[in-house]
Design a protein around this motif. Structure first.
Motif, PDB file in Angstrom:
ATOM      1  N   ASP A 125      -9.235 -10.358  -5.082  1.00 46.12           N
ATOM      2  CA  ASP A 125      -8.264  -9.384  -4.591  1.00 46.12           C
ATOM      3  C   ASP A 125      -8.856  -7.980  -4.431  1.00 46.12           C
ATOM      4  OD1 ASP A 125      -6.299 -11.277  -4.393  1.00 46.12           O
ATOM      5  OD2 ASP A 125      -5.173 -10.638  -6.160  1.00 46.12           O
TER       6      ASP A 125
ATOM      7  N   LYS B   6     -10.309  -7.071  -2.124  1.00 45.40           N
ATOM      8  CA  LYS B   6     -10.104  -6.739  -0.705  1.00 45.40           C
ATOM      9  C   LYS B   6      -8.993  -5.705  -0.527  1.00 45.40           C
ATOM     10  CE  LYS B   6      -6.813 -10.442   0.360  1.00 45.40           C
ATOM     11  NZ  LYS B   6      -6.533 -11.619   1.166  1.00 45.40           N
ATOM     12  N   TYR B   7      -7.985  -5.711  -1.424  1.00 47.84           N
ATOM     13  CA  TYR B   7      -6.904  -4.730  -1.320  1.00 47.84           C
ATOM     14  C   TYR B   7      -7.397  -3.337  -1.703  1.00 47.84           C
ATOM     15  CZ  TYR B   7      -3.957  -8.828  -0.861  1.00 47.84           C
ATOM     16  OH  TYR B   7      -3.401 -10.001  -0.434  1.00 47.84           O
TER      17      TYR B   7
ATOM     18  N   VAL C 216      -5.204  -5.378   6.463  1.00 49.93           N
ATOM     19  CA  VAL C 216      -5.090  -5.777   5.059  1.00 49.93           C
ATOM     20  C   VAL C 216      -4.018  -4.947   4.349  1.00 49.93           C
ATOM     21  CG1 VAL C 216      -6.329  -6.080   2.867  1.00 49.93           C
ATOM     22  CG2 VAL C 216      -7.482  -6.576   5.032  1.00 49.93           C
ATOM     23  N   LEU C 217      -3.871  -3.700   4.728  1.00 50.06           N
ATOM     24  CA  LEU C 217      -2.812  -2.873   4.134  1.00 50.06           C
ATOM     25  C   LEU C 217      -1.429  -3.412   4.497  1.00 50.06           C
ATOM     26  CD1 LEU C 217      -4.238   0.739   4.557  1.00 50.06           C
ATOM     27  CD2 LEU C 217      -4.002  -0.580   2.447  1.00 50.06           C
TER      28      LEU C 217
ATOM     29  N   GLU D 292      -0.757  -6.538   5.049  1.00 46.31           N
ATOM     30  CA  GLU D 292      -0.614  -7.722   4.180  1.00 46.31           C
ATOM     31  C   GLU D 292      -0.212  -7.295   2.768  1.00 46.31           C
ATOM     32  OE1 GLU D 292      -3.475 -10.970   1.970  1.00 46.31           O
ATOM     33  OE2 GLU D 292      -4.132 -10.219   3.919  1.00 46.31           O
ATOM     34  N   LEU D 293      -0.841  -6.235   2.270  1.00 47.80           N
ATOM     35  CA  LEU D 293      -0.540  -5.721   0.929  1.00 47.80           C
ATOM     36  C   LEU D 293       0.935  -5.342   0.839  1.00 47.80           C
ATOM     37  CD1 LEU D 293      -2.721  -3.192  -1.009  1.00 47.80           C
ATOM     38  CD2 LEU D 293      -0.284  -2.861  -0.831  1.00 47.80           C
TER      39      LEU D 293
ATOM     40  N   PHE E 104      -4.667  -8.468  -8.110  1.00 51.91           N
ATOM     41  CA  PHE E 104      -4.126  -7.184  -7.679  1.00 51.91           C
ATOM     42  C   PHE E 104      -2.643  -7.084  -7.994  1.00 51.91           C
ATOM     43  CE2 PHE E 104      -2.256  -4.282  -4.569  1.00 51.91           C
ATOM     44  CZ  PHE E 104      -3.040  -3.160  -4.754  1.00 51.91           C
ATOM     45  N   GLU E 105      -1.921  -8.173  -7.800  1.00 54.88           N
ATOM     46  CA  GLU E 105      -0.478  -8.164  -8.034  1.00 54.88           C
ATOM     47  C   GLU E 105      -0.146  -7.778  -9.470  1.00 54.88           C
ATOM     48  OE1 GLU E 105       3.417 -10.870  -7.049  1.00 54.88           O
ATOM     49  OE2 GLU E 105       1.473 -11.847  -7.132  1.00 54.88           O
TER      50      GLU E 105
END
Length: 191
Positions: A5, A7-8, A19-20, A22-23, A71-72
């Motif tokens: 994660d 990538k975030y 990607v933002l 998607e976030l 990340f979550e």
């Protein structure tokens, strides 16, 4: 070890719109749900979400941040703490839930990893703060030795004897430990 994660984090740093997006799609509703269930509004949730992302961005911008947990879980922990701080300042509203209801699919191990990640970062910040208070010779010898350079090479770079370099490093580490232990933050970091 870097989590996939990351990538975030990179998307925040690089302003990667895809990607933002998607976030936001993956996480904003869950944070909104948690805030609303705890006496907040949609506006509060949006503010907390943005503030948390900004905090993560600022941490990562320092260049010494690697995500080692999902990340979550990390985002949830930051948002939860920010929201609890706001509620404690308001003092008129009580928290109705503080557990991870709605986040049940995130395992306890993930939350533990997120908490450990935050704790490790706070410890590193305290070490850096106290290291900055030390003299230049201590900073230099500690930074060189912590960078993985052998002590004999550190001694050569500093133009001192090997024995002196080892003694000086030992004294500097003892001084750094003393400064860290004297800090009011020390006990809260569970060292």
């Amino acid at each position: 070890m870097q989590h996939s994660d990351q990538k975030y984090i990179n998307a925040l740093l690089e302003n990667d719109a895809t990607v933002l997006e998607e976030l936001y799609q993956r996480f904003s509703e869950k944070i909104k749900w948690m805030i609303i269930r705890n006496n907040g509004s949609e506006t509060d949730a949006a503010d907390i979400f943005q503030d948390a992302l900004l905090s993560i961005y600022n941490k990562a911008k320092g260049g010494d941040f690697t995500l080692t947990c999902p990340f979550e879980a990390f985002l949830y922990l930051i948002c939860k703490n920010k929201w609890l701080n706001i509620l404690s300042k308001r003092k008129t509203q009580k928290v109705t839930i503080t557990d991870t209801e709605g986040f049940n699919y995130i395992g306890e191990d993930d939350f533990k990893l997120a908490e450990d990640c935050v704790l490790r970062q706070e410890r590193n910040n305290l070490l850096a703060e106290k290291l900055a208070e030390m003299g230049d010779s201590c900073k230099k010898i500690l930074q060189l030795s912590w960078s993985g350079i052998a002590m004999d090479e550190v001694a050569k770079q500093l133009n001192v004897t090997y024995a002196y370099a080892r003694k000086k490093k030992s004294e500097c580490v003892a001084r750094l430990i003393s400064l860290v232990k004297q800090s009011p933050k020390f006990n809260s970091l569970k060292w």
